[in-house]
Design an enzyme around this catalytic site. Structure first.
Site, PDB file in Angstrom:
ATOM      1  N   TYR A  10      33.545  41.362  40.047  1.00  0.00           N
ATOM      2  CA  TYR A  10      33.905  41.658  38.654  1.00  0.00           C
ATOM      3  C   TYR A  10      34.844  40.578  38.134  1.00  0.00           C
ATOM      4  O   TYR A  10      35.971  40.445  38.601  1.00  0.00           O
ATOM      5  CB  TYR A  10      34.569  43.038  38.610  1.00  0.00           C
ATOM      6  CG  TYR A  10      34.931  43.574  37.242  1.00  0.00           C
ATOM      7  CD1 TYR A  10      34.632  42.907  36.058  1.00  0.00           C
ATOM      8  CD2 TYR A  10      35.583  44.800  37.157  1.00  0.00           C
ATOM      9  CE1 TYR A  10      34.973  43.430  34.830  1.00  0.00           C
ATOM     10  CE2 TYR A  10      35.934  45.336  35.919  1.00  0.00           C
ATOM     11  CZ  TYR A  10      35.622  44.659  34.762  1.00  0.00           C
ATOM     12  OH  TYR A  10      35.971  45.182  33.550  1.00  0.00           O
ATOM     13  N   LYS A  43      29.648  41.057  37.538  1.00  0.00           N
ATOM     14  CA  LYS A  43      29.889  41.637  36.223  1.00  0.00           C
ATOM     15  C   LYS A  43      30.747  40.645  35.450  1.00  0.00           C
ATOM     16  O   LYS A  43      31.892  40.387  35.804  1.00  0.00           O
ATOM     17  CB  LYS A  43      30.598  42.989  36.339  1.00  0.00           C
ATOM     18  CG  LYS A  43      30.966  43.593  34.988  1.00  0.00           C
ATOM     19  CD  LYS A  43      31.683  44.925  35.124  1.00  0.00           C
ATOM     20  CE  LYS A  43      32.105  45.453  33.757  1.00  0.00           C
ATOM     21  NZ  LYS A  43      32.802  46.756  33.843  1.00  0.00           N
TER      22      LYS A  43
END
Length: 297
Positions: A141, A169
């Site tokens: 992330y 992400k």
């Protein structure tokens, strides 16, 4: 590792019930949460992602955090995937949560770099190597706004060599990153992380969406995702233009409160947040409601 962690995965909001004996007088309402996880999957989303920032993981006790993960896994088992947030201050904490996720039957994990510490390149790589030891597919992330650590395409190329790292992400808000990541680390699934640039990201080659507003609009979000991947730009843009004013709240400081308010607006249960998140101001409430009226018109 065959699991790509793509599709529309909902960063699930967490409902609370009033309980004077719980932290801040609120306890996670696990029955409502399980129903919500089932609802978003029944409406076409591929899976759920509990214990992220939208799920208020940092405001939970350790026991609550695991119960939330277990509830999500059980709710969607056989119907969708569960990608558990395992964010931690250091590698040992993040690895611990990843090991518990594996023990509980998760399909993958979402992991930030070390939180509350501006880690250098070597520390970041070490962090993900430790998390990978749990054996689950990892979605890295990138949120340089909150962590102050930017997982640049060249750093992702290095992280992507770690076994079990399969996706990223991307929440920098810079859609140029999608093609840069695909060039530097072509084996990684690029996942749109910010709702208000999701169409742009999908058109540039992202194949996943780890999303906030599908808590409110699961079916519409899946429709938008599908239209974008099928290259039906006019239809996708028409839908997106109606939704994006609401989606912009996903990139604002009060995104948790705004998404919960939006859930309330459409007849779902959003409810309150735990501290440090307080209520929206009167002006913010009015703006969320105005954006939601447009989205639902």
């Amino acid at each position: 590792m065959t699991e790509r962690l793509d599709g529309v995965i909902v960063a699930t909001a967490l409902p609370y019930a009033e309980d004077a004996g719980a932290p801040a007088g609120l306890r996670p309402d696990l029955d409502k949460f399980a129903e919500h996880c089932r609802w978003v999957v029944e409406n076409g989303c591929r899976g759920v992602g509990p214990n992220g920032s939208l799920g208020e993981y940092s405001s939970l006790t350790d026991a609550e955090r695991r119960e939330v993960a277990q509830t999500a896994i059980a709710a969607v088992k056989g119907r969708g995937i569960a990608v558990i947030g395992v964010h931690g201050v250091g590698a040992h904490q993040a690895r611990h949560w990843a090991e518990l996720a594996a023990e509980d039957g998760a399909d993958g994990v979402l992991c930030l770099p070390p939180t509350m510490y501006r880690a250098n390149r070597g520390e970041v790589v070490h962090h993900f190597r430790e998390v990978a030891k749990a054996g689950l597919p990892i979605m890295v992330y990138n949120n340089p706004i909150d962590t102050k650590v930017d997982l640049t395409p060249d750093l992702l190329a290095e992280i992507g060599q770690i076994e079990n790292v399969v996706a990223v992400k991307e929440f920098s808000g810079d859609v140029r990153r999608v093609l840069e990541i695909r060039a530097a680390a072509p084996h990684l699934t690029v996942v749109a992380g910010a709702d208000d640039v999701v169409l742009e990201s999908l058109l540039m080659g992202a194949t996943g969406w780890f999303a906030g507003y599908p808590n409110v609009f699961p079916a519409e979000s899946v429709e938008l995702y599908t239209l974008a991947l099928e290259g039906k730009l006019e239809e996708a843009r028409k839908l997106y233009e109606k939704l994006v004013p609401a989606f912009r709240w996903d990139s604002r400081t009060e995104f948790v409160q705004a998404i919960k308010r939006s859930m309330d607006f459409v007849g779902r249960y959003g409810g309150p947040c735990r501290p440090p998140r307080g209520p929206l101001s009167a002006e913010q409430l009015a703006q969320v409601d105005a954006d939601m009226k447009l989205a639902t018109s």
